[in-house]
Design an enzyme around this catalytic site. Structure first.
Site, PDB file in Angstrom:
ATOM      1  N   GLY A 268       0.773  -1.229   0.000  1.00 55.17           N
ATOM      2  CA  GLY A 268       0.000   0.000   0.000  1.00 55.17           C
ATOM      3  C   GLY A 268       0.806   1.281   0.000  1.00 55.17           C
ATOM      4  CB  SER A 269       4.274   2.212  -0.930  1.00 56.37           C
ATOM      5  OG  SER A 269       4.377   1.813  -2.277  1.00 56.37           O
TER       6      SER A 269
ATOM      7  CG  ASN B 156      -2.827  -0.214 -13.231  1.00 56.95           C
ATOM      8  OD1 ASN B 156      -2.797  -0.515 -12.043  1.00 56.95           O
ATOM      9  ND2 ASN B 156      -1.980  -0.713 -14.114  1.00 56.95           N
TER      10      ASN B 156
ATOM     11  CG  HIS C   8       2.670  -1.254 -15.693  1.00 55.51           C
ATOM     12  ND1 HIS C   8       2.349  -2.533 -15.251  1.00 55.51           N
ATOM     13  CD2 HIS C   8       3.749  -1.400 -16.510  1.00 55.51           C
ATOM     14  CE1 HIS C   8       3.200  -3.390 -15.789  1.00 55.51           C
ATOM     15  NE2 HIS C   8       4.056  -2.743 -16.551  1.00 55.51           N
TER      16      HIS C   8
ATOM     17  CG  ASP D 198      -0.431  -3.423 -17.905  1.00 49.57           C
ATOM     18  OD1 ASP D 198      -1.104  -2.910 -16.999  1.00 49.57           O
ATOM     19  OD2 ASP D 198       0.421  -4.302 -17.697  1.00 49.57           O
TER      20      ASP D 198
ATOM     21  CD  GLU E 164       5.181   2.557  -9.023  1.00 53.05           C
ATOM     22  OE1 GLU E 164       4.153   2.250  -8.385  1.00 53.05           O
ATOM     23  OE2 GLU E 164       6.055   1.734  -9.327  1.00 53.05           O
TER      24      GLU E 164
END
Length: 203
Positions: free
Chosen positions: A12-13, A105, A107, A148, A177
């Site tokens: 969960g970072s 999302n 990735h 993706d 991210e």
């Protein structure tokens, strides 16, 4: 306010980066309604609970192919956007249609490189190191019925060094991210309506 649900599978970072940016006031127009995990032992669920957010566990081993339908039951008409943040199960079926262009999302590569079925977690970085690329990074994209394959929203580039291991690269990209996902959410929530987000129909 943009009502979102964040789907996770592990530590969960990226979820924590969203929560921190909400609580700091940067994501002042984001309302985190639910955190959903497909694994009972996901550390991210504990993070969400400790910070006072609604959590739901829908274990992939219990729901199997019905998992996406169960998520849709929980979220339909309750959130505006779904954010996949380290979520390893593949969303399928009606949820893709109901939340068309409303699922994003993140990735850990520069799509279309090192993505698709089987490319997740450390495997992505191992492939990048093996290929000898000079640059990698992360991508936020819309989710469609391919893996993706949805339209790219934004990317962040990370240099790859000769001495890098897959874990070295993973750690460097993860830091990006944590910046990129809140940035995209800020852009999404700054629009007067979801339809005003021009990247829905571009890129």
């Amino acid at each position: 306010m943009l009502r979102i649900a964040v789907l996770i599978s592990g530590g969960g970072s990226n979820l924590l980066s969203i929560i921190d940016n909400i609580e700091s006031g940067y994501l002042d127009k984001i309302d985190l309604r639910y955190v959903i995990s497909d694994r009972e032992n996901a550390k991210g669920i504990n993070i969400a609970k400790e910070r006072g957010y609604n959590t739901i566990v829908l274990d992939m081993n219990e729901y199997g192919k019905k998992l996406s339908d169960e998520i849709l039951k929980k979220l339909n008409n309750k959130v505006d956007f779904i954010v996949l943040a380290g979520y390893l199960s593949i969303l399928t079926g009606d949820i893709i249609k109901v939340f068309n262009n409303k699922i994003i999302n993140i990735h850990p590569s520069l799509i279309p490189s090192f993505c698709g079925k089987g490319m997740y977690g450390i495997k992505v970085h191992e492939a990048a190191i093996k290929k000898g690329v000079k640059y990698s990074g992360c991508t936020v994209h819309f989710v469609n019925d391919g893996v993706d394959e949805g339209k790219i929203i934004d990317q962040s580039i990370v240099k790859v060094y000769k001495e890098d291991t897959a874990k070295d690269l993973q750690g460097r990209i993860l830091k990006e991210e944590h910046k990129l996902l809140p940035k995209v959410l800020k852009e999404l929530s700054s629009k007067k309506s979801i339809e005003d987000y021009d990247l829905v129909t571009s890129n």
